[in-house]
Design a protein around this motif. Structure first.
Motif, PDB file in Angstrom:
ATOM      1  N   THR A 114      50.953 -55.775 -94.301  1.00  0.00           N
ATOM      2  CA  THR A 114      51.524 -56.328 -93.123  1.00  0.00           C
ATOM      3  C   THR A 114      52.805 -56.719 -93.279  1.00  0.00           C
ATOM      4  N   VAL A 115      53.667 -56.247 -91.886  1.00  0.00           N
ATOM      5  CA  VAL A 115      54.980 -56.822 -91.956  1.00  0.00           C
ATOM      6  C   VAL A 115      55.016 -57.448 -90.647  1.00  0.00           C
ATOM      7  N   CYS A 116      55.587 -58.761 -90.506  1.00  0.00           N
ATOM      8  CA  CYS A 116      55.739 -59.568 -89.336  1.00  0.00           C
ATOM      9  C   CYS A 116      57.114 -59.452 -88.974  1.00  0.00           C
ATOM     10  N   VAL A 117      57.337 -59.251 -87.525  1.00  0.00           N
ATOM     11  CA  VAL A 117      58.679 -59.189 -87.145  1.00  0.00           C
ATOM     12  C   VAL A 117      58.675 -60.066 -85.887  1.00  0.00           C
ATOM     13  N   SER A 118      59.660 -60.870 -85.871  1.00  0.00           N
ATOM     14  CA  SER A 118      59.873 -61.805 -84.664  1.00  0.00           C
ATOM     15  C   SER A 118      61.242 -62.555 -84.732  1.00  0.00           C
TER      16      SER A 118
ATOM     17  N   GLY B 258      60.079 -49.989 -95.043  1.00  0.00           N
ATOM     18  CA  GLY B 258      59.709 -48.572 -95.235  1.00  0.00           C
ATOM     19  C   GLY B 258      58.664 -47.786 -94.102  1.00  0.00           C
ATOM     20  N   ALA B 259      58.713 -48.808 -92.912  1.00  0.00           N
ATOM     21  CA  ALA B 259      58.167 -48.487 -91.788  1.00  0.00           C
ATOM     22  C   ALA B 259      58.805 -47.994 -90.731  1.00  0.00           C
ATOM     23  N   ARG B 260      57.842 -47.360 -89.582  1.00  0.00           N
ATOM     24  CA  ARG B 260      58.662 -46.677 -88.565  1.00  0.00           C
ATOM     25  C   ARG B 260      58.094 -47.350 -87.192  1.00  0.00           C
ATOM     26  N   PRO B 261      58.436 -47.154 -86.151  1.00  0.00           N
ATOM     27  CA  PRO B 261      57.849 -47.667 -84.863  1.00  0.00           C
ATOM     28  C   PRO B 261      56.541 -47.274 -84.689  1.00  0.00           C
TER      29      PRO B 261
ATOM     30  N   ALA C  90      65.453 -51.765 -87.468  1.00  0.00           N
ATOM     31  CA  ALA C  90      65.856 -51.812 -88.472  1.00  0.00           C
ATOM     32  C   ALA C  90      65.388 -52.587 -89.380  1.00  0.00           C
ATOM     33  N   VAL C  91      64.326 -53.656 -88.998  1.00  0.00           N
ATOM     34  CA  VAL C  91      63.696 -54.410 -89.854  1.00  0.00           C
ATOM     35  C   VAL C  91      62.289 -53.804 -90.335  1.00  0.00           C
TER      36      VAL C  91
END
Length: 71
Positions: free
Chosen positions: A25-29, A64-67, A58-59
């Motif tokens: 899980t990657v959290c972006v805020s 190593g993830a994409r939209p 970018a984050v």
């Protein structure tokens, strides 16, 4: 990923009612319309939204993830 669609509900357009996923899980805020150096290049709302979304991408790339991995 499993998209969660309760029986009898109208299928949503452009979003999912719910998603079940496994893995990292990657959290972006806190993304706003400035660049990586904290500078605004425009006061235009659409331009700042574009920059904020580029910041999210970018984050995600750092993980190593994409939209398309967004759930």
């Amino acid at each position: 990923m499993d998209f969660l669609q309760p029986p009898g509900w109208v299928r949503p357009r452009g979003y999912a009612n719910g998603v079940a996923a496994q893995g990292r899980t990657v959290c972006v805020s806190g993304m706003i319309g400035w660049d990586g150096q904290g500078l605004f290049h425009t006061d235009d709302f659409a331009g700042q939204v574009r920059q904020a979304l580029e910041n999210v991408v970018a984050v995600l790339a750092e993980a190593g993830a994409r939209p398309e991995h967004i759930v």
